[in-house]
Write a protein that holds these residues in place. Sequence first.
Motif, PDB file in Angstrom:
ATOM      1  N   MET A   1       0.837  -1.182   0.000  1.00 36.54           N
ATOM      2  CA  MET A   1       0.000   0.000   0.000  1.00 36.54           C
ATOM      3  C   MET A   1       0.883   1.248   0.000  1.00 36.54           C
ATOM      4  SD  MET A   1      -3.319  -0.829   2.302  1.00 36.54           S
ATOM      5  CE  MET A   1      -3.889   0.751   1.829  1.00 36.54           C
ATOM      6  N   PRO A   2       0.407   2.300  -0.594  1.00 36.35           N
ATOM      7  CA  PRO A   2       1.184   3.538  -0.577  1.00 36.35           C
ATOM      8  C   PRO A   2       1.181   4.163   0.810  1.00 36.35           C
ATOM      9  CG  PRO A   2      -0.945   3.904  -1.612  1.00 36.35           C
ATOM     10  CD  PRO A   2      -0.836   2.432  -1.339  1.00 36.35           C
ATOM     11  N   GLY A   3       2.277   4.811   1.155  1.00 35.31           N
ATOM     12  CA  GLY A   3       2.360   5.487   2.443  1.00 35.31           C
ATOM     13  C   GLY A   3       3.778   5.907   2.761  1.00 35.31           C
ATOM     14  N   ILE A   4       3.978   6.237   4.035  1.00 36.31           N
ATOM     15  CA  ILE A   4       5.272   6.742   4.480  1.00 36.31           C
ATOM     16  C   ILE A   4       6.024   5.649   5.235  1.00 36.31           C
ATOM     17  CG2 ILE A   4       6.428   8.416   5.972  1.00 36.31           C
ATOM     18  CD1 ILE A   4       4.092  10.308   5.446  1.00 36.31           C
ATOM     19  N   VAL A   5       7.283   5.506   4.886  1.00 43.35           N
ATOM     20  CA  VAL A   5       8.200   4.625   5.603  1.00 43.35           C
ATOM     21  C   VAL A   5       9.136   5.527   6.393  1.00 43.35           C
ATOM     22  CG1 VAL A   5      10.082   2.958   5.371  1.00 43.35           C
ATOM     23  CG2 VAL A   5       8.102   2.823   3.843  1.00 43.35           C
ATOM     24  N   THR A   6       9.269   5.265   7.684  1.00 39.71           N
ATOM     25  CA  THR A   6      10.188   6.041   8.515  1.00 39.71           C
ATOM     26  C   THR A   6      11.478   5.252   8.673  1.00 39.71           C
ATOM     27  OG1 THR A   6       8.340   7.044   9.706  1.00 39.71           O
ATOM     28  CG2 THR A   6      10.507   7.178  10.745  1.00 39.71           C
ATOM     29  N   VAL A   7      12.583   5.884   8.297  1.00 38.15           N
ATOM     30  CA  VAL A   7      13.902   5.257   8.392  1.00 38.15           C
ATOM     31  C   VAL A   7      14.612   5.837   9.607  1.00 38.15           C
ATOM     32  CG1 VAL A   7      16.127   4.948   7.249  1.00 38.15           C
ATOM     33  CG2 VAL A   7      14.011   4.970   5.892  1.00 38.15           C
ATOM     34  N   PHE A   8      15.090   4.961  10.475  1.00 41.93           N
ATOM     35  CA  PHE A   8      15.858   5.369  11.651  1.00 41.93           C
ATOM     36  C   PHE A   8      17.331   5.259  11.283  1.00 41.93           C
ATOM     37  CE2 PHE A   8      11.773   4.012  13.101  1.00 41.93           C
ATOM     38  CZ  PHE A   8      11.458   4.873  14.138  1.00 41.93           C
ATOM     39  N   GLU A   9      17.958   6.408  11.116  1.00 44.45           N
ATOM     40  CA  GLU A   9      19.369   6.438  10.730  1.00 44.45           C
ATOM     41  C   GLU A   9      20.256   6.028  11.903  1.00 44.45           C
ATOM     42  OE1 GLU A   9      20.378   6.962   7.706  1.00 44.45           O
ATOM     43  OE2 GLU A   9      18.698   7.986   6.741  1.00 44.45           O
ATOM     44  N   ASN A  10      21.503   5.630  11.611  1.00 46.10           N
ATOM     45  CA  ASN A  10      22.445   5.221  12.651  1.00 46.10           C
ATOM     46  C   ASN A  10      22.734   6.331  13.658  1.00 46.10           C
ATOM     47  OD1 ASN A  10      22.721   2.603  11.701  1.00 46.10           O
ATOM     48  ND2 ASN A  10      24.411   3.132  10.349  1.00 46.10           N
ATOM     49  N   ASP A  11      22.656   7.586  13.207  1.00 43.40           N
ATOM     50  CA  ASP A  11      22.932   8.709  14.107  1.00 43.40           C
ATOM     51  C   ASP A  11      21.714   9.093  14.959  1.00 43.40           C
ATOM     52  OD1 ASP A  11      21.245   9.990  12.329  1.00 43.40           O
ATOM     53  OD2 ASP A  11      22.723  11.447  11.645  1.00 43.40           O
ATOM     54  N   GLY A  12      20.615   8.337  14.830  1.00 44.04           N
ATOM     55  CA  GLY A  12      19.420   8.594  15.621  1.00 44.04           C
ATOM     56  C   GLY A  12      18.397   9.484  14.940  1.00 44.04           C
ATOM     57  N   SER A  13      18.747  10.059  13.808  1.00 41.65           N
ATOM     58  CA  SER A  13      17.794  10.913  13.106  1.00 41.65           C
ATOM     59  C   SER A  13      16.759  10.062  12.363  1.00 41.65           C
ATOM     60  CB  SER A  13      18.523  11.831  12.128  1.00 41.65           C
ATOM     61  OG  SER A  13      19.154  11.068  11.117  1.00 41.65           O
ATOM     62  N   LEU A  14      15.644  10.692  12.025  1.00 38.69           N
ATOM     63  CA  LEU A  14      14.579  10.014  11.293  1.00 38.69           C
ATOM     64  C   LEU A  14      14.478  10.604   9.897  1.00 38.69           C
ATOM     65  CD1 LEU A  14      11.724  10.040  13.958  1.00 38.69           C
ATOM     66  CD2 LEU A  14      13.329   8.206  13.466  1.00 38.69           C
ATOM     67  N   LYS A  15      14.173   9.767   8.933  1.00 39.55           N
ATOM     68  CA  LYS A  15      13.951  10.217   7.569  1.00 39.55           C
ATOM     69  C   LYS A  15      12.644   9.593   7.096  1.00 39.55           C
ATOM     70  CE  LYS A  15      16.197  10.854   3.176  1.00 39.55           C
ATOM     71  NZ  LYS A  15      17.469  10.807   2.485  1.00 39.55           N
ATOM     72  N   LYS A  16      11.725  10.418   6.621  1.00 41.83           N
ATOM     73  CA  LYS A  16      10.433   9.932   6.137  1.00 41.83           C
ATOM     74  C   LYS A  16      10.467   9.867   4.620  1.00 41.83           C
ATOM     75  CE  LYS A  16       7.828  11.336  10.139  1.00 41.83           C
ATOM     76  NZ  LYS A  16       7.429  10.077  10.653  1.00 41.83           N
ATOM     77  N   ILE A  17      10.072   8.696   4.099  1.00 49.16           N
ATOM     78  CA  ILE A  17      10.101   8.456   2.662  1.00 49.16           C
ATOM     79  C   ILE A  17       8.726   7.964   2.221  1.00 49.16           C
ATOM     80  CG2 ILE A  17      11.156   7.099   0.816  1.00 49.16           C
ATOM     81  CD1 ILE A  17      13.674   6.956   2.594  1.00 49.16           C
ATOM     82  N   PHE A  18       8.184   8.606   1.184  1.00 50.18           N
ATOM     83  CA  PHE A  18       6.919   8.161   0.614  1.00 50.18           C
ATOM     84  C   PHE A  18       7.210   7.041  -0.375  1.00 50.18           C
ATOM     85  CE2 PHE A  18       3.796   8.045  -2.752  1.00 50.18           C
ATOM     86  CZ  PHE A  18       2.628   7.899  -2.017  1.00 50.18           C
ATOM     87  N   VAL A  19       6.477   5.934  -0.257  1.00 49.54           N
ATOM     88  CA  VAL A  19       6.585   4.835  -1.218  1.00 49.54           C
ATOM     89  C   VAL A  19       5.202   4.574  -1.820  1.00 49.54           C
ATOM     90  CG1 VAL A  19       8.600   3.751  -0.156  1.00 49.54           C
ATOM     91  CG2 VAL A  19       6.335   3.068   0.562  1.00 49.54           C
ATOM     92  N   SER A  20       5.180   4.326  -3.113  1.00 49.11           N
ATOM     93  CA  SER A  20       3.907   4.100  -3.794  1.00 49.11           C
ATOM     94  C   SER A  20       3.384   2.691  -3.569  1.00 49.11           C
ATOM     95  CB  SER A  20       4.054   4.369  -5.288  1.00 49.11           C
ATOM     96  OG  SER A  20       5.004   3.478  -5.851  1.00 49.11           O
ATOM     97  N   SER A  21       4.278   1.740  -3.499  1.00 44.39           N
ATOM     98  CA  SER A  21       3.944   0.337  -3.236  1.00 44.39           C
ATOM     99  C   SER A  21       5.245  -0.429  -3.121  1.00 44.39           C
ATOM    100  CB  SER A  21       3.099  -0.254  -4.369  1.00 44.39           C
ATOM    101  OG  SER A  21       3.852  -0.300  -5.564  1.00 44.39           O
ATOM    102  N   GLY A  22       5.168  -1.654  -2.681  1.00 46.45           N
ATOM    103  CA  GLY A  22       6.377  -2.460  -2.592  1.00 46.45           C
ATOM    104  C   GLY A  22       6.272  -3.521  -1.526  1.00 46.45           C
ATOM    105  N   THR A  23       7.426  -4.018  -1.117  1.00 45.18           N
ATOM    106  CA  THR A  23       7.475  -5.058  -0.099  1.00 45.18           C
ATOM    107  C   THR A  23       8.532  -4.710   0.944  1.00 45.18           C
ATOM    108  OG1 THR A  23       9.119  -6.355  -1.312  1.00 45.18           O
ATOM    109  CG2 THR A  23       6.802  -6.880  -1.729  1.00 45.18           C
ATOM    110  N   VAL A  24       8.353  -5.292   2.129  1.00 45.48           N
ATOM    111  CA  VAL A  24       9.305  -5.105   3.219  1.00 45.48           C
ATOM    112  C   VAL A  24       9.733  -6.490   3.691  1.00 45.48           C
ATOM    113  CG1 VAL A  24       9.622  -4.263   5.572  1.00 45.48           C
ATOM    114  CG2 VAL A  24       8.232  -2.956   3.962  1.00 45.48           C
TER     115      VAL A  24
END
Length: 88
Positions: A1-24
């Motif tokens: 489903m489309p939505g936001i994936v939150t990535v937790f970087e090694n330095d503790g920061s967060l990065k929000k990425i929109f994905v249209s579809s896919g798998t985890v």
Amino acid sequence: MPGIVTVFENDGSLKKIFVSSGTVTINQDASVQVLAEEAHPVEDLDSSSCRDIQLNAQSQLSAATGHQEVAEAAIAVEVAEALVRAVE
């Protein structure tokens, strides 16, 4: 489903990425692999452009006739709606 994936970087920061579809895939070592059709950092998305994409997708759905055309347009609307929610 489309939505936001939150990535937790090694330095503790967060990065929000929109994905249209896919798998985890969650690996045994707790790392994660995301395979996405499209992926864009939320910070790079323009809200006006996202709304234009949504209006265009809704128009395509309204004009769609065949089963495949309706299905493809419905998917485009779903992605566009998620895209607009991502920038709000």
